[in-house]
Design a protein around this motif. Structure first.
Motif, short mmCIF file in Angstrom:
data_model
loop_
_atom_site.label_atom_id
_atom_site.label_comp_id
_atom_site.label_asym_id
_atom_site.label_seq_id
_atom_site.Cartn_x
_atom_site.Cartn_y
_atom_site.Cartn_z
N THR A 20 -7.68 -7.41 2.27
CA THR A 20 -9.08 -7.83 2.38
C THR A 20 -10.00 -6.87 1.64
O THR A 20 -9.57 -5.81 1.18
CB THR A 20 -9.51 -7.85 3.86
OG1 THR A 20 -9.30 -6.55 4.42
CG2 THR A 20 -8.76 -8.88 4.65
N ASN B 132 -4.08 -12.55 3.50
CA ASN B 132 -2.63 -12.60 3.30
C ASN B 132 -2.19 -13.99 2.89
O ASN B 132 -1.37 -14.16 1.99
CB ASN B 132 -1.90 -12.16 4.57
CG ASN B 132 -1.75 -10.67 4.68
OD1 ASN B 132 -0.73 -10.12 4.33
ND2 ASN B 132 -2.79 -9.99 5.16
N ASP C 20 0.85 -5.57 3.97
CA ASP C 20 -0.55 -5.21 4.21
C ASP C 20 -0.60 -3.94 5.05
O ASP C 20 0.38 -3.56 5.68
CB ASP C 20 -1.29 -6.35 4.92
CG ASP C 20 -2.80 -6.26 4.79
OD1 ASP C 20 -3.32 -5.24 4.28
OD2 ASP C 20 -3.47 -7.22 5.19
N ASN C 21 -1.75 -3.31 5.06
CA ASN C 21 -1.95 -2.13 5.89
C ASN C 21 -1.91 -2.57 7.34
O ASN C 21 -2.74 -3.37 7.77
CB ASN C 21 -3.29 -1.50 5.54
CG ASN C 21 -3.47 -0.15 6.17
OD1 ASN C 21 -3.24 0.02 7.35
ND2 ASN C 21 -3.87 0.80 5.36
N GLN C 22 -0.93 -2.08 8.09
CA GLN C 22 -0.74 -2.61 9.44
C GLN C 22 -1.94 -2.39 10.34
O GLN C 22 -2.15 -3.12 11.30
CB GLN C 22 0.52 -2.06 10.09
CG GLN C 22 0.42 -0.64 10.56
CD GLN C 22 1.40 0.25 9.86
OE1 GLN C 22 1.71 0.04 8.70
NE2 GLN C 22 1.90 1.23 10.54
N ALA D 19 -4.89 -3.15 9.75
CA ALA D 19 -5.75 -4.32 9.64
C ALA D 19 -5.43 -5.36 10.70
O ALA D 19 -6.31 -6.08 11.17
CB ALA D 19 -5.62 -4.94 8.25
N GLN E 41 -4.54 0.61 0.42
CA GLN E 41 -5.03 -0.69 0.00
C GLN E 41 -4.73 -1.75 1.05
O GLN E 41 -3.66 -1.79 1.65
CB GLN E 41 -4.42 -1.10 -1.34
CG GLN E 41 -5.10 -2.32 -1.93
CD GLN E 41 -4.77 -2.53 -3.38
OE1 GLN E 41 -3.87 -1.92 -3.93
NE2 GLN E 41 -5.49 -3.42 -4.03
N TYR E 42 -5.69 -2.60 1.27
CA TYR E 42 -5.58 -3.73 2.17
C TYR E 42 -5.49 -5.02 1.35
O TYR E 42 -5.62 -4.99 0.13
CB TYR E 42 -6.81 -3.82 3.09
CG TYR E 42 -6.91 -2.72 4.10
CD1 TYR E 42 -6.42 -2.90 5.38
CD2 TYR E 42 -7.49 -1.49 3.77
CE1 TYR E 42 -6.51 -1.89 6.33
CE2 TYR E 42 -7.58 -0.47 4.71
CZ TYR E 42 -7.09 -0.68 5.99
OH TYR E 42 -7.17 0.33 6.92
N THR F 288 -8.09 -10.85 7.89
CA THR F 288 -6.84 -10.27 7.39
C THR F 288 -5.81 -11.35 7.14
O THR F 288 -5.17 -11.37 6.09
CB THR F 288 -6.31 -9.23 8.39
OG1 THR F 288 -7.28 -8.20 8.53
CG2 THR F 288 -4.99 -8.64 7.95
N GLY G 29 -9.39 -5.34 -2.31
CA GLY G 29 -8.13 -5.73 -1.68
C GLY G 29 -7.28 -6.61 -2.59
O GLY G 29 -7.76 -7.15 -3.59
N ASN H 250 0.85 -1.19 0.00
CA ASN H 250 0.00 0.00 0.00
C ASN H 250 0.88 1.24 0.00
O ASN H 250 1.95 1.25 -0.59
CB ASN H 250 -0.99 -0.04 1.16
CG ASN H 250 -0.32 -0.03 2.53
OD1 ASN H 250 0.76 0.50 2.70
ND2 ASN H 250 -0.96 -0.62 3.51
#
Length: 150
Positions: free
Chosen positions: A72, A119, A99-101, A103, A69-70, A115, A76, A36
């Motif tokens: 999920t 991943n 990933d977006n931390q 989450a 952006q995630y 989440t 996502g 992201n």
């Protein structure tokens, strides 16, 4: 902001060291970054490529990274046609997942199990297509003042 870029450079140097200790032949190493804004705005793929070139190594980098952006959700990475097209586009040696931390902390109304499943879905797709690729999770730096109150 300068401290964040210092942390990124230290992390990238460690990553470069781990990548090139395994490379015997002078062939390009293919590295895909999926993330992201941490990946995008800090230009981790570009920094990685620059540091690799300084070390005399040839790398091919690409990324799929957008602000906020995630992994999920309906847009996502785990459900993104763009992400899977990137995964299929080259024989990747390394895939860096970021990933977006937020989450993982749940403060953005996301469930940790969801989440993690997203991943793992992306990781498993990489492994199915490129069984010899190494998947690396990149965690962003901690928030100044700790995790935001929920």
């Amino acid at each position: 902001m300068k401290n964040n870029f210092t942390k990124i450079n230290i992390g990238l140097c460690l990553f470069i060291t781990s990548v090139f200790t395994d490379v015997i032949a002078q062939k390009p190493v293919n590295v895909l970054f999926i993330g992201n804004s941490f990946t995008y705005y800090a230009d981790l793929p570009g920094q990685f490529k620059s540091l690799s070139q300084v070390a005399g190594k040839t790398v091919v980098v690409d990324s799929d990274a957008n602000a906020g952006q995630y992994f999920t959700g309906t847009n996502g990475h785990s459900t993104s046609a763009t992400t899977y097209a990137k995964i299929h586009s080259k024989p990747w040696d390394y895939v860096v997942l970021q990933d977006n931390q937020g989450a993982f902390f749940g403060y953005v109304n996301m469930v940790s199990s969801t989440t993690l499943a997203a991943n793992i879905r992306v990781r498993d797709s990489v492994r199915a297509i490129h069984p010899c690729a190494r998947v690396i999770w990149f965690a962003g730096w901690g928030y100044k003042g700790g995790i935001p109150a929920q």
